[in-house]
Design a protein around this motif. Sequence first.
Motif, mmCIF file in Angstrom:
data_model
loop_
_atom_site.group_PDB
_atom_site.id
_atom_site.type_symbol
_atom_site.label_atom_id
_atom_site.label_comp_id
_atom_site.label_asym_id
_atom_site.label_seq_id
_atom_site.Cartn_x
_atom_site.Cartn_y
_atom_site.Cartn_z
ATOM 1 N N GLY A 101 4.084 -5.468 -14.040
ATOM 2 C CA GLY A 101 3.253 -6.647 -13.861
ATOM 3 C C GLY A 101 2.156 -6.520 -12.827
ATOM 4 O O GLY A 101 1.637 -5.441 -12.532
ATOM 5 N N CYS A 102 1.825 -7.654 -12.221
ATOM 6 C CA CYS A 102 0.622 -7.775 -11.400
ATOM 7 C C CYS A 102 0.667 -6.970 -10.106
ATOM 8 O O CYS A 102 -0.349 -6.425 -9.678
ATOM 9 N N LEU A 103 1.828 -6.917 -9.464
ATOM 10 C CA LEU A 103 1.890 -6.218 -8.176
ATOM 11 C C LEU A 103 1.573 -4.730 -8.317
ATOM 12 O O LEU A 103 0.693 -4.220 -7.622
ATOM 13 N N PRO A 104 2.230 -4.002 -9.199
ATOM 14 C CA PRO A 104 1.828 -2.595 -9.355
ATOM 15 C C PRO A 104 0.435 -2.437 -9.948
ATOM 16 O O PRO A 104 -0.263 -1.467 -9.625
ATOM 17 N N GLN A 105 0.021 -3.361 -10.796
ATOM 18 C CA GLN A 105 -1.313 -3.255 -11.385
ATOM 19 C C GLN A 105 -2.395 -3.174 -10.313
ATOM 20 O O GLN A 105 -3.320 -2.370 -10.408
ATOM 21 N N LYS A 106 -2.259 -3.967 -9.278
ATOM 22 C CA LYS A 106 -3.265 -4.023 -8.219
ATOM 23 C C LYS A 106 -2.948 -3.108 -7.042
ATOM 24 O O LYS A 106 -3.849 -2.514 -6.434
ATOM 25 N N PHE A 107 -1.671 -2.953 -6.712
ATOM 26 C CA PHE A 107 -1.314 -2.341 -5.434
ATOM 27 C C PHE A 107 -0.460 -1.080 -5.537
ATOM 28 O O PHE A 107 0.083 -0.639 -4.524
ATOM 29 N N VAL A 108 -0.334 -0.493 -6.723
ATOM 30 C CA VAL A 108 0.543 0.674 -6.844
ATOM 31 C C VAL A 108 0.099 1.814 -5.930
ATOM 32 O O VAL A 108 0.927 2.587 -5.415
ATOM 33 N N GLY A 109 -1.205 1.930 -5.697
ATOM 34 C CA GLY A 109 -1.696 2.986 -4.817
ATOM 35 C C GLY A 109 -1.189 2.865 -3.399
ATOM 36 O O GLY A 109 -1.034 3.864 -2.684
ATOM 37 N N ASP A 110 -0.911 1.617 -2.977
ATOM 38 C CA ASP A 110 -0.397 1.375 -1.634
ATOM 39 C C ASP A 110 1.126 1.459 -1.574
ATOM 40 O O ASP A 110 1.702 1.556 -0.488
ATOM 41 N N MET A 111 1.768 1.396 -2.757
ATOM 42 C CA MET A 111 3.215 1.238 -2.785
ATOM 43 C C MET A 111 3.976 2.494 -3.189
ATOM 44 O O MET A 111 5.114 2.696 -2.754
ATOM 45 N N PHE A 112 3.384 3.300 -4.053
ATOM 46 C CA PHE A 112 4.170 4.321 -4.750
ATOM 47 C C PHE A 112 4.874 5.285 -3.794
ATOM 48 O O PHE A 112 6.070 5.565 -3.943
ATOM 49 N N ASP A 113 4.159 5.795 -2.831
ATOM 50 C CA ASP A 113 4.747 6.814 -1.949
ATOM 51 C C ASP A 113 5.854 6.264 -1.066
ATOM 52 O O ASP A 113 6.854 6.953 -0.807
ATOM 53 N N ASP A 114 5.686 5.027 -0.603
ATOM 54 C CA ASP A 114 6.622 4.480 0.380
ATOM 55 C C ASP A 114 7.739 3.632 -0.232
ATOM 56 O O ASP A 114 8.842 3.569 0.322
ATOM 57 N N PHE A 115 7.473 2.990 -1.354
ATOM 58 C CA PHE A 115 8.449 2.066 -1.936
ATOM 59 C C PHE A 115 9.364 2.841 -2.887
ATOM 60 O O PHE A 115 9.391 2.627 -4.091
ATOM 61 N N THR A 116 10.134 3.754 -2.304
ATOM 62 C CA THR A 116 10.939 4.675 -3.096
ATOM 63 C C THR A 116 12.176 4.017 -3.717
ATOM 64 O O THR A 116 12.858 4.636 -4.537
ATOM 65 N N GLU A 117 12.451 2.790 -3.322
ATOM 66 C CA GLU A 117 13.570 2.074 -3.935
ATOM 67 C C GLU A 117 13.297 1.775 -5.411
ATOM 68 O O GLU A 117 14.222 1.519 -6.185
ATOM 69 N N VAL A 118 12.018 1.794 -5.783
ATOM 70 C CA VAL A 118 11.618 1.541 -7.168
ATOM 71 C C VAL A 118 11.424 2.884 -7.868
ATOM 72 O O VAL A 118 10.744 3.778 -7.358
ATOM 73 N N ASP A 119 11.992 2.999 -9.066
ATOM 74 C CA ASP A 119 11.970 4.275 -9.788
ATOM 75 C C ASP A 119 10.738 4.441 -10.671
ATOM 76 O O ASP A 119 10.327 5.574 -10.937
ATOM 77 N N ALA A 120 10.160 3.343 -11.134
ATOM 78 C CA ALA A 120 8.980 3.441 -11.995
ATOM 79 C C ALA A 120 8.142 2.178 -11.850
ATOM 80 O O ALA A 120 8.671 1.083 -11.643
ATOM 81 N N PHE A 121 6.824 2.345 -11.975
ATOM 82 C CA PHE A 121 5.871 1.242 -11.881
ATOM 83 C C PHE A 121 5.036 1.189 -13.162
ATOM 84 O O PHE A 121 4.477 2.198 -13.591
ATOM 85 N N LEU A 122 4.931 -0.010 -13.744
ATOM 86 C CA LEU A 122 4.084 -0.251 -14.906
ATOM 87 C C LEU A 122 3.210 -1.462 -14.620
ATOM 88 O O LEU A 122 3.651 -2.420 -13.964
ATOM 89 N N GLY A 123 1.976 -1.440 -15.108
ATOM 90 C CA GLY A 123 1.052 -2.544 -14.873
ATOM 91 C C GLY A 123 1.162 -3.649 -15.898
ATOM 92 O O GLY A 123 2.103 -3.705 -16.699
ATOM 93 N N THR A 124 0.164 -4.511 -15.917
ATOM 94 C CA THR A 124 0.190 -5.693 -16.784
ATOM 95 C C THR A 124 0.017 -5.362 -18.256
ATOM 96 O O THR A 124 0.383 -6.166 -19.114
ATOM 97 N N LYS A 125 -0.554 -4.209 -18.554
ATOM 98 C CA LYS A 125 -0.839 -3.854 -19.947
ATOM 99 C C LYS A 125 -0.162 -2.545 -20.346
ATOM 100 O O LYS A 125 -0.655 -1.820 -21.216
#
Length: 368
Positions: A101-125
């Motif tokens: 959804g919206c959070l990774p769509q806009k902010f995945v660049g800020d989150m991916f390296d540090d938010f390791t509790e999440v295994d995969a990120f997908l955007g709104t589309k």
Amino acid sequence: MSVCIFSTFNFQFSIQINMITQRKKVGLVSLGCDKNRVDGEKLLYEVAKHYDITSAIEDANVLIVNTCAFLGSAREEAINAVFEYLPYKESGNLEKIIMTGCLPQKFVGDMFDDFTEVDAFLGTKDGSLITQAIDEVYKGKRLNLVGKGKELGCSRIVTTPEHFAYLKISDGCNNHCTYCLIPKIRGKFVSRPIESLVEEAKGLGEVEELILVAQDTTRYGEDLYGEIKLVELIRALSALDTVKRIRLMYCYPELIDDKLIAEIRDNEKIIKYLDIPLQHASDRILKLMNRKGSYASYVALVNKLKEAIPSLVIRSTFIAGFPTETEEDVEILERFLKEAKLMNAGFFAYSREKDTPAYKIDGQIKEP
């Protein structure tokens, strides 16, 4: 077998689905608006082709957190949701967490390296990649799939109570209000074809109340047909025997014209209710917000609607504490509310969001 989808709002949603116990069990937490809920329902349908759906967090092997990022508080809620369920990953059945959804769509660049509790990120589309994401994380991969997939089709597992369902008629927004991140997250306004929406509405079965939602419902069709086609869409949906009533949400004031007013008045299936986000009534503040209306035009619209449809219920929302707002601006808004006599009004504190024009306005108002 009847199960329920869990959510942070503690609503329980009934769905019917064949359970195959040997497959992984997937749960969904859907945050934010009703438009996001529709996206979540489409994700559930896609997931259910290959995995079981569970309502019990303690039984879920995979948790999908479908997020909102419109405001700082929404982003905080999404991140907190992951940590709320993390203990199930550390000591329970939960094995993988996927954020969409919206959070990774806009902010995945800020989150991916540090938010390791999440295994995969997908955007709104990126809904088309949801099952691939589940498969890949079970191979030990950590994935950033934002912007790499496609939107899902019409099929959904409806999660609302039986008497109503949402129909998202478009996505994105072209209004560019200075306080709003939506165009940066969801992109340009894109309508879905009337035929596709009618087909989706048919697939919902018998619906007592079909609620049309979008960032800007009244602009429907402008991008697709070269002119606004909301009335034509309403008529096509009204022709379905399975749709008993239709409710309109998020109608921008400057696009509520005589044609739409007449349709609301004369179409027996349309609920005599309009949600019109006005946001303020001070001309100065409205200009700073990049809103197209004014005090005078808003009063004129409300009076016109009440005269044409005496039974109409009008609801609106307003932002308090926008940069440079003065006591005089507040008094203007108060005067408008007394004059307009709306049935319902909601107020929200201004949220200063980076990457919006309003963020840079001098005169930010500090919270008391």
